[in-house]
Design a protein around this motif. Structure first.
Motif, short mmCIF file in Angstrom:
data_model
loop_
_atom_site.label_atom_id
_atom_site.label_comp_id
_atom_site.label_asym_id
_atom_site.label_seq_id
_atom_site.Cartn_x
_atom_site.Cartn_y
_atom_site.Cartn_z
N UNK A 163 0.79 -1.27 -0.03
CA UNK A 163 0.24 -0.13 -0.19
C UNK A 163 0.92 1.29 0.08
N UNK A 164 1.97 1.39 0.77
CA UNK A 164 2.87 2.54 0.93
C UNK A 164 3.44 2.71 -0.57
N UNK A 165 3.98 1.58 -1.08
CA UNK A 165 4.71 1.56 -2.49
C UNK A 165 3.51 2.20 -3.57
N UNK A 166 2.37 1.71 -3.50
CA UNK A 166 1.35 2.31 -4.33
C UNK A 166 0.90 3.84 -4.01
N UNK A 167 1.10 4.13 -2.78
CA UNK A 167 0.97 5.73 -2.33
C UNK A 167 1.81 6.70 -3.14
N UNK A 168 2.96 6.15 -2.84
CA UNK A 168 4.22 6.93 -3.17
C UNK A 168 4.51 6.71 -4.79
N UNK A 169 3.83 5.87 -5.60
CA UNK A 169 3.79 5.74 -7.02
C UNK A 169 4.81 4.86 -7.20
N UNK A 170 5.43 3.90 -6.53
CA UNK A 170 6.28 3.03 -6.89
C UNK A 170 5.63 1.81 -7.46
N UNK A 171 4.37 1.62 -7.44
CA UNK A 171 3.70 0.39 -8.12
C UNK A 171 2.41 1.04 -8.78
N UNK A 172 2.11 0.84 -10.14
CA UNK A 172 1.13 1.56 -10.82
C UNK A 172 -0.18 0.78 -10.51
N UNK A 173 -0.12 -0.23 -9.80
CA UNK A 173 -1.41 -0.92 -9.25
C UNK A 173 -1.36 -1.89 -8.16
N UNK A 174 -2.25 -2.09 -7.22
CA UNK A 174 -1.85 -2.79 -6.15
C UNK A 174 -2.99 -3.93 -5.97
#
Length: 284
Positions: A148-159
Motif C-alpha cells: 500500500x505504501x509503495x502504491x501511494x508513493x507511486x512505486x507501483x502502478x496498481x496494487x
C-alpha cells in the motif's frame, strides 16, 4: 489428456542484474516442476557470467540459448527457446519481470487446451526498481502495508491485483481484443505455437510481434484467457525502447486480423537445425 509439462522461456538482452533477480524468483517458486530456458538476444560476457552463476545453484533444469546481436530480434530468440524446450506448455517471460512465488502454479491452473493465457504485470517505478536491484529485495515478502505504501508513493502502478486472486472463471474472450497483449507474460501450448509457426521473425524492430502471435492464434481457433488477478509479475522500470517501427508493425497486425492469417511468414519451421544447435553453444 497428457500431463502439463512446463518450459519457462525468459528473454534477455544485456541486463544481467535484472535477469538474476528474475531467475532467483523462479528458483523460489512453490511449483518447481518445470524447466527454464534463457533466450538471449545477443547479450555480452556479463550476462553469460550471470547465467553460469545461476546454473551452478539452480534447483531445476536451466539452459541458455544465444544468438548474435543483430538488433532487436526477440521473436527469433523466443523461437530458438521454443525449439530447445522440452515442455508441452510454454510460458514466455521477459528478463525484467519478476514473478510472484505462485506464478508457475497459477499458470498451471489456468492451462486449458485450445486456450492461451495473456498474463498480467505490475509496473515498478524507476526508484523502486533501483532499490530492488541494489538491495536484492524479495518482492514476494512485501507486506500488505508495504504494498500500500509503495502504491501511494507511486512505486507501483496498481496494487489490488497483488492483494487478491480470482478463480478460473469468465476469463475467456470470445472475440479478439488488443488489451494486455504482452509476451513478457504469455502462456501457449507448444502444439498451438507449432500450428501457427511460432513468432514471426519478419517483424523489424520493436513492437507488436506479440500481438501478431495472439492474432494468428485467435484466427486459428485458439481462445484467449485473461490472466489478471492470478499471474501478476513485477515489471522492472527501464528506459523506453526505440519504437520507430511500431506504427508499421501494428498496421501489419491489423491487416492480418482482417485477412484471418494464421501462419508466420518466417517462424519455427524456417529455423535450420544448424542454427538451433549453434544457439545452444553460448560463447565464453
Amino acid at each position: 489428456m497428457s500431463a502439463v509439462t512446463i518450459s519457462l522461456i525468459i528473454t534477455t538482452y544485456n541486463r544481467p542484474d535484472a535477469l538474476t533477480a528474475v531467475v532467483e524468483a523462479c528458483f523460489a517458486q512453490s511449483d518447481l516442476g518445470y524447466e527454464i530456458i534463457i533466450a538471449d538476444d545477443g547479450s555480452g560476457h556479463n550476462t553469460r557470467q550471470a547465467v553460469a552463476a545461476l546454473q551452478a545453484r539452480a534447483p531445476l533444469p536451466l539452459r541458455h540459448v544465444w544468438q548474435e546481436d543483430k538488433g532487436f530480434r526477440a521473436a527469433r530468440a523466443r523461437n530458438l527457446g521454443t525449439l530447445a524446450a522440452k515442455g508441452n506448455y510454454i510460458i514466455f517471460l521477459d528478463g525484467d519481470c519478476i514473478p510472484q512465488r505462485n506464478f508457475i502454479s497459477q499458470h498451471r491452473k489456468l492451462a486449458q487446451r485450445g486456450h492461451l493465457v495473456s498474463g498480467s504485470r505490475v509496473l515498478l517505478s524507476e526508484a523502486a526498481t533501483r532499490r530492488t536491484l541494489e538491495h536484492h529485495l524479495d518482492l514476494h515478502r512485501l507486506s500488505l502495508m508495504d504494498k500500500l505504501r509503495w502504491r501511494l508513493r507511486g512505486d507501483l502502478n496498481k496494487v489490488l491485483q497483488l492483494l487478491m486472486s480470482w478463480p478460473d472463471w469468465k476469463r475467456t474472450s470470445t472475440r479478439f481484443t488488443w488489451r494486455r497483449i504482452k509476451s513478457c507474460n504469455l502462456a501457449v501450448w507448444r502444439a498451438d505455437l507449432e500450428l501457427v509457426n511460432g513468432f514471426d521473425e519478419s517483424f523489424v524492430g520493436w513492437g507488436h510481434e506479440d500481438a501478431d502471435l495472439v492474432v494468428r492464434l485467435f484466427n486459428a481457433g485458439v481462445m484467449r484467457k485473461d490472466g489478471a488477478f492470478a499471474t501478476e509479475v513485477f515489471h522492472l522500470w527501464h528506459k523506453e525502447t526505440k519504437r520507430d517501427q511500431a506504427g508499421s508493425n501494428r498496421a501489419v497486425v491489423r491487416q492480418r486480423a482482417i485477412d484471418r492469417c494464421t501462419r508466420a511468414v518466417r517462424g519455427l519451421q524456417q529455423q535450420q537445425p544448424a542454427d538451433v544447435a549453434a544457439a545452444q553453444i553460448v560463447p565464453q
